[in-house]
Design a protein around this motif. Structure first.
Motif, PDB file in Angstrom:
ATOM      1  N   ASN A   2       0.824  -1.210   0.000  1.00  0.00           N
ATOM      2  CA  ASN A   2       0.000   0.000   0.000  1.00  0.00           C
ATOM      3  C   ASN A   2       0.859   1.263   0.000  1.00  0.00           C
ATOM      4  OD1 ASN A   2      -2.711   1.247   0.290  1.00  0.00           O
ATOM      5  ND2 ASN A   2      -1.652   2.135   2.038  1.00  0.00           N
ATOM      6  N   ASP A   3       1.927   1.227   0.793  1.00  0.00           N
ATOM      7  CA  ASP A   3       2.831   2.380   0.816  1.00  0.00           C
ATOM      8  C   ASP A   3       3.385   2.671  -0.572  1.00  0.00           C
ATOM      9  OD1 ASP A   3       2.436   2.711   3.428  1.00  0.00           O
ATOM     10  OD2 ASP A   3       4.418   2.052   4.096  1.00  0.00           O
ATOM     11  N   LYS A  42       2.066   1.930  -3.383  1.00  0.00           N
ATOM     12  CA  LYS A  42       0.983   2.465  -4.225  1.00  0.00           C
ATOM     13  C   LYS A  42       0.838   3.973  -4.003  1.00  0.00           C
ATOM     14  CE  LYS A  42      -3.017   2.970  -2.726  1.00  0.00           C
ATOM     15  NZ  LYS A  42      -4.261   2.715  -1.982  1.00  0.00           N
ATOM     16  N   VAL A  43       0.828   4.361  -2.724  1.00  0.00           N
ATOM     17  CA  VAL A  43       0.672   5.787  -2.423  1.00  0.00           C
ATOM     18  C   VAL A  43       1.827   6.584  -2.995  1.00  0.00           C
ATOM     19  CG1 VAL A  43       0.592   7.486  -0.577  1.00  0.00           C
ATOM     20  CG2 VAL A  43      -0.680   5.349  -0.354  1.00  0.00           C
ATOM     21  N   MET A  44       3.048   6.067  -2.789  1.00  0.00           N
ATOM     22  CA  MET A  44       4.208   6.801  -3.297  1.00  0.00           C
ATOM     23  C   MET A  44       4.125   6.976  -4.797  1.00  0.00           C
ATOM     24  SD  MET A  44       7.391   5.274  -1.230  1.00  0.00           S
ATOM     25  CE  MET A  44       6.974   4.045  -0.056  1.00  0.00           C
ATOM     26  N   LYS A  45       3.677   5.927  -5.459  1.00  0.00           N
ATOM     27  CA  LYS A  45       3.580   6.001  -6.909  1.00  0.00           C
ATOM     28  C   LYS A  45       2.560   7.081  -7.310  1.00  0.00           C
ATOM     29  CE  LYS A  45       2.953   3.139 -10.920  1.00  0.00           C
ATOM     30  NZ  LYS A  45       2.351   1.932 -11.454  1.00  0.00           N
ATOM     31  N   ALA A  46       1.441   7.123  -6.631  1.00  0.00           N
ATOM     32  CA  ALA A  46       0.410   8.098  -6.958  1.00  0.00           C
ATOM     33  C   ALA A  46       0.897   9.517  -6.734  1.00  0.00           C
ATOM     34  CB  ALA A  46      -0.836   7.823  -6.133  1.00  0.00           C
TER      35      ALA A  46
END
Ligand SMILES: Nc1ncnc2c1ncn2[C@@H]1O[C@H](COP(=O)(O)OP(=O)(O)OP(=O)(O)O)[C@@H](O)[C@H]1O
Ligand SMILES: [Mg+2]
Lengths: 229, 605
Positions: free
Chosen positions: B516-517, B519-523
């Motif tokens: 999840n982390d 994913k957030v960083m990518k966004a």
């Protein structure tokens, strides 16, 4: 740049489809979507669960590639861009707020915001100050040094807003910002969205919340991967 | 009752984790089976060996086999319990949901069956593999011409199977059970299940660091699960380096012991019967057992005149005339007075030995000794070969009786001669005891710049004697040890595979726990380079703080505690080891970067 041109289209989708394959069944999350959102417009998307709202946001933000069709954001055909170019694009041009799990769990509230600014190339003392200012706008200055695990769901959501605004992006993509929140917390979010409207940003929000729909210039209704007219 | 089909589905959908847990267990069990069988056939059963590696050397091998099997098994256990705690960490949410929908006992039996399946498959695959590789080694040894002691592989395997099942089942199930009991449903379902401990680490020391470094360091070191990872990493690296370095040190040391026991550039001069006999007794793997010739036969004597002639030759650098005889050595029980009576130390053991009468000043060997060698004044003391230590209970107090005379034991040496069943005493003493007149064996060291072998051999054969270069038997013995070592070294490679697999799994699992982390960083706009940087930093920190100290601890253990007077591997060998370890750790980063990429390819919200 294109994105400053008033009246131009900030977001444009041409015949966009997104298909998932699970075992031997295909799921059409999006089906031949055509959509235009002009610069500065505040648009909401509503629809039943599974209608494809989240998928639409992910595709506009370049987190997902469409199976078919063309996606233009700020004049760039992002469906054709490479991963790293997309990342750089997202970093300055798009602010993202997810439905849940919005923050890097190992960074504090302030650090989550600073992280976004550093990715965009800002460094030094002033990003700390700027992060504090942003946290103040969302009313969480005292929570600056808390880790996501030490914040409530609504607080995490507000930090995510602050982070989405960190690089002053022209486009904001927001997924069900009030879905998991109680009423009084939701009001805080609506208040923040109101502030955004005054800043002439292009906003695409998926929501069922009537208070947000009321703010919108336009409301898209989605079902079964299509936009109803 | 939860049906089996759910459990099987669960295991097969998490194929990667299931397979790596089963794989690690299988490797550990396979290694253990192989080692125990191999040890029974070679290392532990030294006294029954058809070849004559001395007890001391066998003991070193046996100890290493023992340490190695324990280590392999330990690595397997650490792997398993770390896997299961990592898996449990990933599955708290599942456990919480299962409890929330009303399962109570069933959650327990669900994981109980899962653990049983993993333990069973791992043990069966491992033991079958271990048996197979043991048979292959046996075949290999037979082809080389050795006879291998037959062991009962199936009874050994079944004992190991039961042991392995019990231990691995407990180590898989216990962490799961503990967290099932501990887990509050509400906690498991709350948005953030991972609780960080920031402490000093997060706040002060790296407050100025970049966010990427903060993410990496806190993910690597911040929470409880990761300190467990760090400890496991330390232990695994420690075990790995113990096996790699220890193996090389053992092998080098044993070879060095044998080299010193035979001597370098030593030639044997004796009657051809005696030469055949003596060389046969020096060989670890004699083709046939040469019966002792009648050593008292005066025909085997080496004329004193010839010995004196040798001594006067300028090219003779060392001369060691010996009297050899086959005798029986008896342990003499020791009676020690104690306040109310007496105490008996020792027993009535005996052994067939080769006795060598030597002039202490002339001796050409440089054995590894404990105690001291005899000197000119030692009329009633002797030095024993290491295998005799098995016959005597306490060499510092007890005596040995030979031909009716009592002797003190001055020391013991690691002796390749006669399988370590040797005693060394003064030439005159043995002469008086046996009544033999002249030496029947002479060892010489030659200065080959001053004479040629063929010239020298000519003068030897003129006296009806034979010249034999002991270097050839030394080379054969070293070659034999090398072969033993070669089959033993299946072990380090096995351990490296197990260790590497475990470490790679750790990384992959810890990455998937944080998907999840990422994913957030990518966004937020993190490029692949940024994500890679974070993962690499995290791995680097783990390696520096866990693996490097572990490797060093292993090295210290090997060099200080493993054997008496160890021969350290060459700098080149150490460098190769270090590169090998570095490759394992580099593979970690590659794997984790690969998993991050896979994890973030699709955004799941
Ligand atoms: N990774 C995936 N694999 C397979 N199917 C998917 C995947 N992601 C989404 N879908 C399917 O695509 C459809 C649209 O999903 P999406 O998440 O966009 O719905 P949504 O409108 O956001 O719903 P909600 O209001 O519940 O969030 C759903 O039917 C979903 O099952
Ligand atoms: Mg959604």
């Amino acid at each position: 740049m294109d994105d400053q041109k008033p009246g131009g289209n900030a977001i444009e989708l041409i015949d966009v489809s997104k298909t998932y394959r699970v075992d031997d069944r295909t799921v059409n999350a999006l089906l031949e979507i055509n959509m235009e959102i002009s610069t500065g417009e505040f648009v909401t998307a509503t629809g039943p669960s599974g209608a494809g709202k989240t998928t639409l946001l992910n595709i506009v933000g370049g987190l997902d590639k469409p199976t078919e069709g063309e996606v233009r954001v700020l004049g760039l055909t992002i469906s054709e861009l490479e991963e790293d170019v997309l990342a750089a694009f997202r970093c300055r041009r798009i602010g993202y707020v997810f439905q849940s799990y919005n923050l890097v769990s190992t960074l504090t509230a302030a650090e989550n915001i600073e992280f976004a600014m550093e990715l965009a190339g800002s460094h030094g003392e002033n990003i700390t100050e700027k992060a504090m200012v942003l946290l103040e706008t969302v009313g969480l200055k005292e929570r600056a040094n808390h880790l996501p695990g030490q914040l409530s769901g609504g607080e995490q959501q507000r930090v995510a807003f602050a982070r989405a605004l960190a690089n002053d992006p022209p486009i904001l993509l927001i997924d069900e910002p009030t879905a998991n929140l109680d009423d009084s917390t939701a009001i805080e979010i609506v208040r923040i969205l109101c502030l955004l409207k005054g800043k002439a940003k292009t906003v695409l929000v998926t929501t069922h919340d009537r208070r947000i729909v009321r703010l919108a210039d336009r409301c898209l209704r989605m079902s079964n991967g299509k936009i109803e007219t | 009752m939860v049906t089996l089909s759910y459990i099987l589905k669960d295991l097969s959908r998490r194929r990667f984790q299931t397979l790596s847990a089963i794989g690690a267990l299988a490797l550990a069990m396979g290694g253990l089976t192989f080692l125990v069988l191999y040890g029974l056939g070679l290392g532990f059963n030294y006294s029954k060996l058809p070849w004559r590696v001395s007890v001391g050397l066998n003991y070193i091998f046996a100890v290493f086999i023992l340490i190695a099997s324990i280590l392999v098994f330990l690595i397997g256990l650490i792997a398993l319990s770390s896997f299961s705690s990592l898996l449990t960490g990933l599955r708290v949410r599942d456990i919480g949901i299962m409890k929330a929908i009303g399962l109570a006992e069933e959650v327990n039996s669900f994981f109980l069956f899962e653990s049983l399946i993993i333990a069973f498959l791992g043990c069966v695959i491992g033991i079958v593999g271990g048996l197979l590789s043991f048979y292959l080694t046996t075949v290999f040894f037979r082809i080389l011409g050795f006879s291998v002691i037959s062991v009962q592989p199936f009874s050994v395997a079944s004992v190991l199977f039961i042991l392995g099942m019990v231990i691995s089942f407990i180590s898989i199930y216990l962490p799961l059970h503990r967290s099932i009991m501990k887990l509050q449903t509400s906690n498991a379902l709350s948005p953030q299940t991972m609780k960080l401990r920031l402490g000093n680490l997060g706040r002060r020391s790296i407050a100025r660091a970049s966010p990427a470094f903060k993410i990496a360091s806190r993910s690597a070191l911040g929470d409880k699960g990761s300190s467990r990872t760090l400890i496991s990493l330390f232990l695994i690296s420690c075990l790995l380096s113990t096996i790699i370095f220890g193996g090389q040190i053992i092998s080098g040391t044993v070879q060095n012991y044998v080299e010193r026991g035979i001597g370098e550039g030593v030639f044997l001069i004796a009657h051809k019967d005696i030469v055949a006999y003596y060389v046969n007794r020096l060989s670890f793997n004699p083709l046939e057992d040469v019966a002792a010739p009648n050593l008292s036969n005066p025909g085997y004597n080496i004329p004193v005149g010839f010995v004196d002639w040798l001594r006067s030759q300028p090219y003779v650098k060392g001369l060691d005339p010996r009297l050899i005889a086959e005798l029986t050595a008896y342990e003499v029980k020791l009676v020690t007075p104690v306040p109310d009576g007496y105490m008996i130390v020792g027993d009535d053991r005996r052994a067939q030995v080769l006795a060598l009468g030597v002039n202490p000043g002339d001796v050409l060997n440089d054995w590894v000794l404990s105690g001291r060698f005899i000197n000119e004044g030692d009329e009633s003391a002797l030095v024993v070969g290491d295998s005799l230590l098995d016959v005597v209970y306490d060499i510092s107090q007890e005596h040995l009786k030979i031909l009716g005379r009592d002797f003190d034991i001055a020391g013991a040496c690691v002796d390749p001669l006669n399988g370590g069943y040797t005693i060394y005493l003064k030439y005159e003493t043995l002469q008086a005891l046996t009544g033999f007149e002249d030496p029947n064996v002479v060892l010489v060291k030659l200065d080959l710049e001053k004479t040629s072998i063929s010239d020298f051999e000519g003068s030897v054969t003129r006296n009806n004697l034979e010249l034999y270069d002991l270097t050839s038997v030394l080379d054969k013995d070293l070659g034999f040890l090398q072969d033993v070592w070669l089959s033993l070294s299946t072990l380090p490679s096995l351990t490296i595979i197990i260790g590497g697999l475990i470490l790679i799994n750790f990384t992959a699992l810890s990455v998937s726990a944080r998907s999840n982390d990422f994913k957030v960083m990518k966004a937020v706009g993190a490029k692949r380079k940024d994500l890679r940087g974070i993962v690499m930093t995290q791995t680097f920190l783990l390696v520096v703080l866990g693996a490097v100290p572990g490797v060093m601890a292993g090295w210290v253990f090997c060099t200080s505690f493993l054997v008496l007077s160890p021969s350290l591997p060459s700098v080149l060998t150490i460098a190769i080891d270090v590169v090998l370890l570095a490759i394992i750790f580099a593979a970690l980063s590659v794997v984790s970067v690969y998993y991050v990429r896979r994890m973030t390819a699709h955004v799941v919200t």
